[in-house]
Design a protein around this motif. Sequence first.
Motif, PDB file in Angstrom:
ATOM      1  N   PHE A 260       1.115  -1.272   0.107  1.00  0.00           N
ATOM      2  CA  PHE A 260      -0.037  -0.044   0.086  1.00  0.00           C
ATOM      3  C   PHE A 260       1.264   1.590  -0.029  1.00  0.00           C
ATOM      4  O   PHE A 260       0.198   2.217  -0.799  1.00  0.00           O
ATOM      5  CB  PHE A 260      -0.673   0.107   0.976  1.00  0.00           C
ATOM      6  CG  PHE A 260      -2.218  -0.907   1.056  1.00  0.00           C
ATOM      7  CD1 PHE A 260      -3.361  -0.526  -0.543  1.00  0.00           C
ATOM      8  CD2 PHE A 260      -2.217  -1.785   1.814  1.00  0.00           C
ATOM      9  CE1 PHE A 260      -4.371  -1.088   0.030  1.00  0.00           C
ATOM     10  CE2 PHE A 260      -3.540  -2.206   1.615  1.00  0.00           C
ATOM     11  CZ  PHE A 260      -4.136  -1.957   0.551  1.00  0.00           C
ATOM     12  N   LEU A 261       1.648   0.928   0.823  1.00  0.00           N
ATOM     13  CA  LEU A 261       3.166   2.570   0.816  1.00  0.00           C
ATOM     14  C   LEU A 261       3.934   2.803   0.133  1.00  0.00           C
ATOM     15  O   LEU A 261       3.484   3.377  -0.350  1.00  0.00           O
ATOM     16  CB  LEU A 261       4.065   1.984   2.412  1.00  0.00           C
ATOM     17  CG  LEU A 261       4.166   3.379   2.315  1.00  0.00           C
ATOM     18  CD1 LEU A 261       3.964   4.673   2.737  1.00  0.00           C
ATOM     19  CD2 LEU A 261       5.388   2.917   3.690  1.00  0.00           C
ATOM     20  N   VAL A 262       4.436   1.783  -0.696  1.00  0.00           N
ATOM     21  CA  VAL A 262       5.508   1.745  -1.386  1.00  0.00           C
ATOM     22  C   VAL A 262       5.440   2.305  -3.353  1.00  0.00           C
ATOM     23  O   VAL A 262       5.185   3.071  -3.744  1.00  0.00           O
ATOM     24  CB  VAL A 262       6.717   0.743  -1.843  1.00  0.00           C
ATOM     25  CG1 VAL A 262       7.539   0.933  -2.421  1.00  0.00           C
ATOM     26  CG2 VAL A 262       7.348   0.587  -0.033  1.00  0.00           C
ATOM     27  N   PRO A 263       4.249   1.536  -4.035  1.00  0.00           N
ATOM     28  CA  PRO A 263       3.659   2.047  -5.074  1.00  0.00           C
ATOM     29  C   PRO A 263       3.718   2.885  -5.294  1.00  0.00           C
ATOM     30  O   PRO A 263       4.473   3.602  -6.736  1.00  0.00           O
ATOM     31  CB  PRO A 263       2.721   0.511  -5.237  1.00  0.00           C
ATOM     32  CG  PRO A 263       2.975  -0.281  -4.822  1.00  0.00           C
ATOM     33  CD  PRO A 263       3.741   0.040  -3.097  1.00  0.00           C
ATOM     34  N   VAL A 374      -1.527   9.061  -3.251  1.00  0.00           N
ATOM     35  CA  VAL A 374      -0.526   8.671  -1.435  1.00  0.00           C
ATOM     36  C   VAL A 374      -1.417   7.815  -0.305  1.00  0.00           C
ATOM     37  O   VAL A 374      -1.236   7.361   0.698  1.00  0.00           O
ATOM     38  CB  VAL A 374       0.547   9.477  -1.565  1.00  0.00           C
ATOM     39  CG1 VAL A 374       1.505   9.487  -0.773  1.00  0.00           C
ATOM     40  CG2 VAL A 374       1.234   9.947  -2.657  1.00  0.00           C
ATOM     41  N   ASN A 375      -2.097   9.039   0.257  1.00  0.00           N
ATOM     42  CA  ASN A 375      -3.059   8.494   1.613  1.00  0.00           C
ATOM     43  C   ASN A 375      -3.697   7.794   1.023  1.00  0.00           C
ATOM     44  O   ASN A 375      -4.392   7.408   1.830  1.00  0.00           O
ATOM     45  CB  ASN A 375      -4.115  10.306   1.503  1.00  0.00           C
ATOM     46  CG  ASN A 375      -3.134  11.541   1.632  1.00  0.00           C
ATOM     47  OD1 ASN A 375      -2.301  10.520   3.439  1.00  0.00           O
ATOM     48  ND2 ASN A 375      -2.953  12.519   1.510  1.00  0.00           N
ATOM     49  N   ALA A 376      -4.688   7.125   0.163  1.00  0.00           N
ATOM     50  CA  ALA A 376      -5.010   6.040   0.134  1.00  0.00           C
ATOM     51  C   ALA A 376      -4.073   5.153   0.767  1.00  0.00           C
ATOM     52  O   ALA A 376      -4.660   3.980   0.839  1.00  0.00           O
ATOM     53  CB  ALA A 376      -5.517   5.987  -1.322  1.00  0.00           C
ATOM     54  N   GLY A 377      -2.918   4.901   0.192  1.00  0.00           N
ATOM     55  CA  GLY A 377      -1.860   3.493   0.428  1.00  0.00           C
ATOM     56  C   GLY A 377      -1.579   4.376   2.023  1.00  0.00           C
ATOM     57  O   GLY A 377      -1.223   2.849   2.392  1.00  0.00           O
ATOM     58  N   ARG A 378      -1.074   4.942   2.217  1.00  0.00           N
ATOM     59  CA  ARG A 378      -0.758   5.541   3.570  1.00  0.00           C
ATOM     60  C   ARG A 378      -2.541   5.108   4.456  1.00  0.00           C
ATOM     61  O   ARG A 378      -2.005   4.676   5.920  1.00  0.00           O
ATOM     62  CB  ARG A 378      -1.048   7.023   3.784  1.00  0.00           C
ATOM     63  CG  ARG A 378       0.243   7.056   3.288  1.00  0.00           C
ATOM     64  CD  ARG A 378       1.048   9.004   3.231  1.00  0.00           C
ATOM     65  NE  ARG A 378       2.172   9.338   3.145  1.00  0.00           N
ATOM     66  CZ  ARG A 378       2.812  10.632   2.314  1.00  0.00           C
ATOM     67  NH1 ARG A 378       1.208  11.363   3.079  1.00  0.00           N
ATOM     68  NH2 ARG A 378       3.804  10.955   2.653  1.00  0.00           N
ATOM     69  N   ILE A 379      -3.683   5.217   4.467  1.00  0.00           N
ATOM     70  CA  ILE A 379      -4.600   4.251   5.030  1.00  0.00           C
ATOM     71  C   ILE A 379      -4.657   2.912   4.874  1.00  0.00           C
ATOM     72  O   ILE A 379      -4.607   1.745   5.719  1.00  0.00           O
ATOM     73  CB  ILE A 379      -6.152   4.888   3.947  1.00  0.00           C
ATOM     74  CG1 ILE A 379      -6.758   6.462   4.438  1.00  0.00           C
ATOM     75  CG2 ILE A 379      -7.628   4.641   4.853  1.00  0.00           C
ATOM     76  CD1 ILE A 379      -7.394   6.386   3.309  1.00  0.00           C
ATOM     77  N   GLY A 380      -4.134   2.104   3.202  1.00  0.00           N
ATOM     78  CA  GLY A 380      -3.852   0.802   3.868  1.00  0.00           C
ATOM     79  C   GLY A 380      -3.014   0.277   4.448  1.00  0.00           C
ATOM     80  O   GLY A 380      -3.180  -0.918   4.951  1.00  0.00           O
ATOM     81  N   LEU A 381      -1.579   1.111   4.642  1.00  0.00           N
ATOM     82  CA  LEU A 381      -0.854   0.207   5.352  1.00  0.00           C
ATOM     83  C   LEU A 381      -1.083   1.244   6.802  1.00  0.00           C
ATOM     84  O   LEU A 381      -0.942  -0.121   7.622  1.00  0.00           O
ATOM     85  CB  LEU A 381       0.705   1.335   5.200  1.00  0.00           C
ATOM     86  CG  LEU A 381       1.588   1.768   6.373  1.00  0.00           C
ATOM     87  CD1 LEU A 381       2.762   0.496   5.715  1.00  0.00           C
ATOM     88  CD2 LEU A 381       2.602   3.134   6.280  1.00  0.00           C
TER      89      LEU A 381
END
Length: 531
Positions: A260-263, A374-381
Amino acid sequence: MVNEDPNQQDHDGTPSQTSALQEHPNFSVHPSVSMHPSVSAHPSVSMHPSVSAHPSVSIHPSVSAHPSVSIHPSVSVYPSISAHPSTLAQPSGLIQPSSSGPEDLSVIKVSKRRWAVVLVFSCYSMCNAFQWIQYGSINNIFMNFYGVSAFAIDWLSMCYMLTYIPLLLPVAWLLEKFGLRTIALTGSALNCLGAWVKLGSLKPHLFPVTVLGQVICSVAQVFILGMPSRIASVWFGANEVSTACSIAVFGNQLGIAIGFLVPPVLVPNVKDQDKLAYHISIMFYIIAGVATLLFILVIIVFKEKPKHPPSRAQSLSYALASTDASYLSSIIRLFKNLNFVLLVITYGLNAGAFYALSTLLTRMVIFHYPGEEVNAGRIGLTIVLAGMLGAVISGIWLDRTKTYKETTLVVYIMTLVGMVVYTNTLNLGHLWVVFITAGAMGFFMTGYLPLGFEFAVELTYPESEGMSSGLLNVSAQVFGIIFTISQGQIIDNYGTMPGNIFLCVFLTLGAVLTAFIKADLRRQRILRMYL
């Protein structure tokens, strides 16, 4: 590497005083053959001082006398037992342990290597999980690069679920036949191969190549998901198994978190196709290099099993193990276990909801907060990191309290509460609120996953851990596909709230069914016999 020959695993006695063993298909009673204190030992063969043998009693090829196990007077021995070829009656009258394998089942001792084994497994499981979610976490970017629909990108995640279903039973059989090391090598090798294949898909018209690479990785996943409880049982002591299982599952969850974070960081949403291909290639090269390093570590570190069994339960499982037993019979026995069937359904509902939520998270967040990849990935993280914390805490709690049913039910109910709160706060317009509610939901939803594995082992002991956890994962994949497709269609047609309410309904059903599972802790009953 320790050979997994069946005759080497079964050099252990069977403590017949345990009721669970009397139910096992390989342990039956014959009226004419018994072990009784009043029966004197045959002059040429004797066993442990506390056990005397009738002259007509002989030992089955797959079972030898454990030096520390005595036989209850009321329990008789299977009639077709014959002497193990590697176990001879010595002149002294004592049966000597077989020398065909290095392990001494009379000694209960944990191995220092156990932490290295579970760490290496956790790392390559992490690598594989990263590849599962790396497309879904930047769904819109890959749609634009390959010129395909959102549903096509969703299938890059769902192929992991689809592949698992038909391959579970063959891989579970391979795990029983060839053991942990062979399965670990195969899984890490396929994970490495799939990562390198994806490097051939760096042109917009090469979407089929990236599908091929993802399918190879999805096959590798089949060799990974069923192993946590098996590694915990084979390598860890009685007071460590739940913690070890949590650590093994921890790697998979960490991979999803990194996915979630890196891509979104490595692959920005740029319009130039050449620049986009360059950024995608960096991500693919990094994961291929990591997968290769981990494959080498598996070759070096991963061993079949420790020299000595780490617990009485594991020593006993060696005695009951039989590669000649019907594989189908084991499956039939599992499905006759009503408590386990209920757990299969409830686990599938919870894990399936998590898979759907993970796959569709970016689409849901961008729906309400455009441009926030990016924040969507951070929420997943946040969801996964909170869940990892929950998994570790629940594992430690189970090791200390053994309250499997109570803990599982409380975590399931809190998962439902967290999902309801997340559903009602996603559209409020405040991302920081979504971070908090998503993290609270993830703490319980993801933290539930290792609980299910360990509860299944307790309910089905002494059946194979690989089979019980494999069936849990099949249920998770089936519900994951159904939930992902259904919720995706609901979101596209009606919005995110109806889609999340859809998941809440099934989580409610799962919580109710969990309440009906009886705490039939068979492994704990066995262990209490030794206290």
